[in-house]
Design an enzyme around this catalytic site. Structure first.
Site, mmCIF file in Angstrom:
data_model
loop_
_atom_site.group_PDB
_atom_site.id
_atom_site.type_symbol
_atom_site.label_atom_id
_atom_site.label_comp_id
_atom_site.label_asym_id
_atom_site.label_seq_id
_atom_site.Cartn_x
_atom_site.Cartn_y
_atom_site.Cartn_z
ATOM 1 N N CYS A 114 -79.835 10.478 -45.267
ATOM 2 C CA CYS A 114 -80.326 9.967 -43.983
ATOM 3 C C CYS A 114 -81.730 9.385 -44.084
ATOM 4 O O CYS A 114 -82.132 8.575 -43.257
ATOM 5 C CB CYS A 114 -80.288 11.076 -42.933
ATOM 6 S SG CYS A 114 -78.619 11.680 -42.715
ATOM 7 N N HIS A 286 -84.067 8.300 -37.004
ATOM 8 C CA HIS A 286 -82.736 8.245 -37.611
ATOM 9 C C HIS A 286 -81.765 8.849 -36.601
ATOM 10 O O HIS A 286 -82.031 9.905 -36.027
ATOM 11 C CB HIS A 286 -82.729 9.033 -38.923
ATOM 12 C CG HIS A 286 -81.361 9.479 -39.326
ATOM 13 N ND1 HIS A 286 -80.319 8.594 -39.480
ATOM 14 C CD2 HIS A 286 -80.850 10.714 -39.561
ATOM 15 C CE1 HIS A 286 -79.238 9.272 -39.807
ATOM 16 N NE2 HIS A 286 -79.522 10.561 -39.862
ATOM 17 N N ASN A 316 -73.638 8.587 -36.232
ATOM 18 C CA ASN A 316 -74.680 8.697 -37.256
ATOM 19 C C ASN A 316 -74.241 7.867 -38.454
ATOM 20 O O ASN A 316 -73.237 8.180 -39.094
ATOM 21 C CB ASN A 316 -74.841 10.181 -37.616
ATOM 22 C CG ASN A 316 -75.832 10.436 -38.741
ATOM 23 O OD1 ASN A 316 -76.138 9.551 -39.522
ATOM 24 N ND2 ASN A 316 -76.315 11.665 -38.833
HETATM 25 C C1 COA Z 1 -72.914 19.991 -35.668
HETATM 26 C C2 COA Z 1 -73.382 20.501 -34.318
HETATM 27 C C3 COA Z 1 -73.138 19.430 -33.279
HETATM 28 C C4 COA Z 1 -72.576 21.736 -33.976
HETATM 29 O O1 COA Z 1 -73.029 22.239 -32.767
HETATM 30 P P1 COA Z 1 -73.339 23.808 -32.597
HETATM 31 O O2 COA Z 1 -73.620 24.035 -31.189
HETATM 32 O O3 COA Z 1 -74.373 24.141 -33.588
HETATM 33 O O4 COA Z 1 -71.940 24.396 -32.947
HETATM 34 P P2 COA Z 1 -71.513 25.417 -34.066
HETATM 35 O O5 COA Z 1 -71.468 24.755 -35.404
HETATM 36 O O6 COA Z 1 -72.327 26.667 -33.918
HETATM 37 O O7 COA Z 1 -70.061 25.673 -33.566
HETATM 38 C C5 COA Z 1 -69.792 26.142 -32.252
HETATM 39 C C6 COA Z 1 -68.312 26.121 -32.035
HETATM 40 O O8 COA Z 1 -67.878 24.763 -31.859
HETATM 41 C C7 COA Z 1 -66.777 24.519 -32.720
HETATM 42 N N1 COA Z 1 -66.757 23.114 -33.078
HETATM 43 C C8 COA Z 1 -67.351 22.516 -34.137
HETATM 44 N N2 COA Z 1 -67.081 21.205 -34.112
HETATM 45 C C9 COA Z 1 -66.329 20.964 -33.035
HETATM 46 C C10 COA Z 1 -65.744 19.807 -32.499
HETATM 47 N N3 COA Z 1 -65.895 18.595 -33.054
HETATM 48 N N4 COA Z 1 -65.018 19.921 -31.362
HETATM 49 C C11 COA Z 1 -64.852 21.116 -30.774
HETATM 50 N N5 COA Z 1 -65.383 22.256 -31.241
HETATM 51 C C12 COA Z 1 -66.112 22.178 -32.372
HETATM 52 C C13 COA Z 1 -66.989 25.436 -33.883
HETATM 53 O O9 COA Z 1 -65.784 25.656 -34.575
HETATM 54 C C14 COA Z 1 -67.508 26.664 -33.203
HETATM 55 O O10 COA Z 1 -66.417 27.371 -32.667
HETATM 56 P P3 COA Z 1 -66.418 28.985 -32.624
HETATM 57 O O11 COA Z 1 -67.590 29.351 -31.767
HETATM 58 O O12 COA Z 1 -65.109 29.290 -32.017
HETATM 59 O O13 COA Z 1 -66.569 29.415 -34.043
HETATM 60 C C15 COA Z 1 -74.877 20.874 -34.321
HETATM 61 O O14 COA Z 1 -75.073 22.024 -35.092
HETATM 62 C C16 COA Z 1 -75.721 19.788 -34.845
HETATM 63 O O15 COA Z 1 -75.800 18.746 -34.251
HETATM 64 N N6 COA Z 1 -76.433 19.998 -35.957
HETATM 65 C C17 COA Z 1 -77.176 18.967 -36.589
HETATM 66 C C18 COA Z 1 -76.233 18.136 -37.364
HETATM 67 C C19 COA Z 1 -76.799 16.834 -37.755
HETATM 68 O O16 COA Z 1 -77.599 16.253 -37.086
HETATM 69 N N7 COA Z 1 -76.337 16.353 -38.898
HETATM 70 C C20 COA Z 1 -76.746 15.138 -39.395
HETATM 71 C C21 COA Z 1 -78.051 15.338 -40.067
HETATM 72 S S1 COA Z 1 -78.611 13.866 -40.702
#
Ligand code: COA
Length: 359
Positions: A114, A286, A316
């Protein structure tokens, strides 16, 4: 020493729009979940055939070169940032050089995820500053759609990413062609770039396989090749069966670090130039996740009109996200000559970076 400036900018996104609803066909998710957690409404996916990371980069580059008012033959160096290369090797730089029928110039590939575009921009900036090159093409392009896990298992990653490309032409600033007499912006161009890394968390956002890691770095097995014969270890059948050929991400851990490092590296850039957050005309972060960008905006007390986001439309796009957002903002008239623009990135590695430029 010369200073470098962005003399031309272009972007390309594939025609194929994929909405959150379209993803319901492949995985258990919802438009509501995706929008609430990431801000993404839709993204673009490249054609399965005929459209590659390089060809998208070529399209963006054509626009940037034309807008810079130069020809292909004027380009004297290529820097190509991507994590989705057409081939494992050679890199996309030479494929672009071939596709665009450029001279036998140098082509450098940057793999900084990124932060890739900002690392590439920084390298280009140094070559211009020393006077080594006069027209550097810097490209960020990604075809993520080819390598994501579209089953429910991969939904935390696959819903975030999209395909696209952005490109800029870097040239030395020429004070005489700046603003009209009396309004010249003596500090036009890239004021500074700031690059960082911390490999302690390298596996938190990573695609381990295919690779040569031999399960050396972590206690847990990142690849299954114990039963593989020599010659089958790079990509074993077990790796395919166990879905070990997809990217991995600990989303909450990435989020936590991103909201710490984005503001830090932006403040670092401002301090290095004796400037304040109120001096920023436009921050282009980004496009990792809209929630991260909003957190950063809030922490730096920036107004809505000081931050540009378009992750809602494109997802992204990793190394392409900054040049795509910068290009779109410029095309929309949000960037004018003399404006202070801050670019900032954070991502896998972890690596993070910023650049401050006077347009
Ligand atoms: C990825 C992201 C959106 C996940 O959100 P979160 O609130 O942290 O969610 P979690 O990973 O803790 O998961 C929460 C629940 O949602 C679920 N979940 C994950 N992806 C899902 C999707 N696409 N649709 C529905 N549910 C989803 C998980 O399985 C989990 O379920 P559970 O509670 O039953 O186990 C978030 O962590 C994030 O944005 N992180 C930064 C990622 C990023 O920016 N990456 C690029 C960097 S350059």
């Amino acid at each position: 020493m010369h200073r470098s400036k962005i003399a031309g900018i272009g972007m390309y996104v594939p025609k194929n729009v994929v909405t959150n609803y379209d993803l319901l066909k492949y995985m258990d998710t919802s438009d509501e979940w995706i929008q609430e957690r990431t801000g993404v409404k839709e993204r673009r996916y490249a054609d399965r055939t005929g459209e590659t990371t390089t060809t998208m980069g070529v399209e963006a580059a054509k626009v940037a070169i034309e807008r810079a008012g130069i020809t292909l033959q004027d380009i004297d160096f290529i820097i190509f940032a991507t994590i989705c290369p057409d081939y494992y090797f050679p890199g996309c730089g030479v494929l672009l050089q071939r596709a665009m029928k450029m001279k036998e110039i140098g082509a450098l590939d940057v793999r900084n995820q990124c932060s890739g575009f900002l690392y590439a921009l920084s390298v280009g900036d140094q070559f211009i500053k020393t006077g080594m090159y006069k027209n550097i093409l810097v490209v960020g392009s990604e075809k993520h759609s080819f390598g994501l896990d579209f089953s429910t298992r991969g939904r935390n990653i696959s819903v975030i990413f999209g395909d696209g490309a952005g490109a800029v032409v870097l040239q030395p600033t020429d004070p005489s062609t700046s603003l009209p007499a009396g309004q010249a912006a003596p500090d036009q161009g890239i004021l500074s770039t700031h690059l960082h890394s911390d490999g302690v968390s390298a596996e938190i956002l990573a695609m381990y396989n295919p690779g040569t890691h031999a399960n050396h770095w972590k206690e847990e097995k990142l690849a299954d090749f114990d039963e593989a014969e020599i010659g089958e270890m790079f990509m074993s059948h077990a790796m395919i069966d166990k879905a070990q050929l997809f990217p991995n991400m600990d989303g909450p851990a990435v989020f936590k670090k991103a909201v710490e490092k984005f503001p830090e590296v932006i403040i670092e850039a401002l301090n290095a130039n004796g400037l304040k957050t109120s001096d920023i005309k436009l921050l282009i972060p980004h496009q990792a996740n809209l929630r991260i960008a909003q957190f950063v905006q809030h922490k730096l007390k920036l107004r809505d009109d000081q931050v540009y986001n378009n992750i809602q439309k494109f997802g992204n796009t990793t190394a392409a996200s900054i040049p795509i957002a910068l290009c779109e903002a410029w095309e929309l008239g949000k960037i004018k000559e003399g404006d202070l623009i801050c670019l900032a990135a954070f991502g896998s590695g972890f690596t993070w970076a910023s650049a401050l430029l006077r347009w």
